[in-house]
Design an enzyme around this catalytic site. Structure first.
Site, short mmCIF file in Angstrom:
data_model
loop_
_atom_site.label_atom_id
_atom_site.label_comp_id
_atom_site.label_asym_id
_atom_site.label_seq_id
_atom_site.Cartn_x
_atom_site.Cartn_y
_atom_site.Cartn_z
N SER A 263 0.87 -1.18 0.00
CA SER A 263 0.00 0.00 0.00
C SER A 263 0.90 1.22 0.00
O SER A 263 2.13 1.10 0.07
CB SER A 263 -0.89 0.01 1.23
OG SER A 263 -0.12 0.37 2.36
N LYS A 264 0.28 2.37 -0.04
CA LYS A 264 1.06 3.61 -0.02
C LYS A 264 1.98 3.67 1.19
O LYS A 264 2.98 4.37 1.18
CB LYS A 264 0.10 4.81 0.07
CG LYS A 264 -0.58 5.13 -1.23
CD LYS A 264 -1.24 6.50 -1.14
CE LYS A 264 -2.18 6.72 -2.31
NZ LYS A 264 -3.57 6.70 -1.99
N ARG A 265 1.59 2.96 2.26
CA ARG A 265 2.38 3.07 3.48
C ARG A 265 3.71 2.33 3.41
O ARG A 265 4.65 2.69 4.10
CB ARG A 265 1.57 2.55 4.68
CG ARG A 265 0.58 3.58 5.21
CD ARG A 265 -0.22 3.02 6.36
NE ARG A 265 -1.12 1.95 5.93
CZ ARG A 265 -2.26 2.15 5.29
NH1 ARG A 265 -2.66 3.35 5.02
NH2 ARG A 265 -3.02 1.13 4.93
N ASN A 266 3.79 1.26 2.60
CA ASN A 266 5.06 0.51 2.60
C ASN A 266 5.67 0.39 1.20
O ASN A 266 6.55 -0.44 0.98
CB ASN A 266 4.88 -0.86 3.25
CG ASN A 266 3.82 -1.68 2.54
OD1 ASN A 266 3.28 -1.24 1.53
ND2 ASN A 266 3.54 -2.86 3.05
#
Ligand code: GLU
Ligand code: ZN
Length: 500
Positions: A263-266
């Site tokens: 996801s955008k987070r990782n």
């Protein structure tokens, strides 16, 4: 009869059905690619359907961007936007009457019911259920409202969502990737088919379209596995015949470096980002293909055509696939090296133009330099976007050329004056200005005559000529730059290097 598509010999029809609410991401495009390859392998039909019924999220911009990304990747669709087809329209926002008709039929049958619960009421009861350790999800509150109760709610001006009456029991089906899967319906609550404004939700629109568009295989991400029992129950209510029933194949999860879902987070997930960052479409499709599939025999580099030839669902893995941008970059480097020279040059030019280094169209002199330098660069890039940095020294206007001050401070030291002076003299007397001649006179002057180790002999010249530490090889760079510009740069360096 059964063929290796895992279904009847009826022609394969698959679909890619993104919701256009942002950039297509790695997961979407892997799904598109597998569907496309499956269709092409089986001589079937690849349908592009736009799931844009969520008016709060779908945008026209995202819709056009999605089409653009698929075109860029070379994933052509047989039916869908711009191509038409027998089941048009392919934008769900243009099919609302179809879904309304299905809801009316299901209401008539009693397979669905209006639910008047407000969000606040649902939340309050869910909270109570949590405290009582009862399962989460809708509790069936409005399942058996009497006609009078329904009328009373309506009289109050309450607009209902329409819920599907999930039958008891369980569903078992054979997933083409995961094998036999069973879901206990006790864990599946009555789900909404429409919003309270009558607008269709995903389960309704996608399920209805999959049968109306005669989709034979639904290939999509594992996150949607749990929607299969709901989709099957809906098909039972709609009396979809066994031979019209699509089969399902769920692709493995894609994770980031930390093992969590990508996801955008990782990680960076937007395909448009990779396009901007100088990744070739050939590299994207090759690498995305490897997220859950490979042609076997340790083959990791292939073209779309080669993928089509060997793609099937049997080789798709159940295990999560880790997205590794380093690997993607390595594949990209290989694809760049594999381009025929004219093709590489053609992809290089827009990068240099975007950086303001080359004119639209290139001048005759820029053309000449491009042709000469492209082969030197082709073996050295892992992203096309590295090109401007590597070639700035060559395409920059001579008056705008500067040596990076940090590099100068490190490399252009007082003790390098004698070698810069010797290099200037040797180069000034060189008859044929080419890489071999330049190398010969510089070696003679610096290594043989001054006795400097090659490693030390050429570093100051490299910085002097390229202005930094990354560029094509020194002698080639000097040859391309020409005698005049090279000598001017060496002289400029001599002018600023402090005396010892
Ligand atoms: N619009 C859905 C999504 O983008 C498609 C799901 C499906 O393939 O059924 O996730
Ligand atoms: Zn309700």
């Amino acid at each position: 009869m059964v063929d290796d598509a895992g279904g009847s010999t009826a022609a394969v029809r698959v679909r890619f059905a993104p919701a256009p609410s942002g950039d297509l991401h790695v997961g979407n495009v892997r799904t598109a690619l597998y569907n496309w390859a499956f269709a092409r392998h089986h001589g079937g039909t690849f349908v592009f359907r736009v799931e844009d019924t969520d008016r709060s999220r779908a945008t026209d911009e995202a819709y056009h961007a999605a089409l653009d990304v698929l075109r860029w990747l070379g994933l052509d669709w047989d039916e869908g936007p711009g191509s038409g087809g027998p089941y048009a329209p392919y934008r769900q926002s243009e099919r609302l009457e179809i879904y309304a008709g299905v809801v009316a039929q299901l209401l008539e049958q009693g397979a669905v019911y209006p639910c008047f619960c407000s969000r606040a009421e649902l939340d309050a009861r869910a909270e109570q259920a949590r405290r009582d350790h009862r399962p989460p999800g809708y509790d069936g509150h409005c399942r058996s409202l009497s006609p009078a109760e329904v009328a009373a709610h309506r009289a109050q001006g309450r607009a209902p969502v329409i819920r599907f009456r999930m039958p008891p029991g369980s569903s078992t089906f054979t997933d083409l990737v995961r094998g036999e899967v069973t879901f206990d319906h006790a864990l599946i609550s009555d789900f909404a088919l429409t919003r309270s404004d009558g607008h269709p939700l995903y389960m309704l629109a996608a399920s209805v379209d999959d049968v109306l568009m005669k989709i034979t295989h639904i290939i999509r991400g594992e996150d949607l596995l749990s929607s299969v029992p709901r989709q099957l129950a809906l098909y039972a209510a709609l009396a979809v015949a066994a031979e019209d029933m699509p089969r399902f194949g769920h692709l493995p999860l894609i994770t980031g470096d930390d093992g969590r879902p990508l996801s955008k987070r990782n990680g960076e997930v937007s395909i448009a980002y990779y396009r901007r960052e100088g990744f070739l479409p050939e590299a994207m499709v090759n690498y995305l293909a490897l997220l859950g599939w490979s042609p076997g025999n340790d083959v990791e580099l292939f073209s779309l055509d080669e993928m089509v030839a060997s793609f099937d669902l049997e080789r798709v893995s159940k295990n999560p696939a880790r997205f590794d941008v380093k690997k993607l970059e390595a594949v990209n480097g290989e694809k760049i090296r594999g381009l025929v020279p004219a093709d590489f040059r053609a992809r290089l030019v827009p990068m240099l133009q975007a950086a303001g280094l080359v004119a639209h169209p290139p001048t005759a002199e820029q053309d000449r330099l491009l042709t000469a330098v492209a082969p030197l660069l082709q073996t050295r890039l892992s992203r096309l976007t590295q090109a401007p940095e590597l070639l700035r020294f060559l395409f920059v206007a001579e008056s705008a050329f500067v040596v990076d001050p940090a590099e100068a401070a490190k490399t252009l030291l007082p003790q390098t004056r004698p070698q810069l002076a010797a290099a200037a003299a040797a180069l000034a007397g060189l008859a044929e200005w080419d890489a071999a001649g330049i190398e010969a006179v510089l070696r003679a002057a610096l290594v043989d005559r001054l006795g400097i180790k090659p490693r030390h002999a050429f570093a100051p010249l490299y910085v002097t000529v390229s202005g930094r530490r990354v560029a094509p090889p020194l002698f080639d760079s000097m040859a391309l730059l020409g005698r005049e510009r090279t000598l001017r740069r060496v002289q400029a360096a001599l002018d600023v290097v402090p005396e010892e």
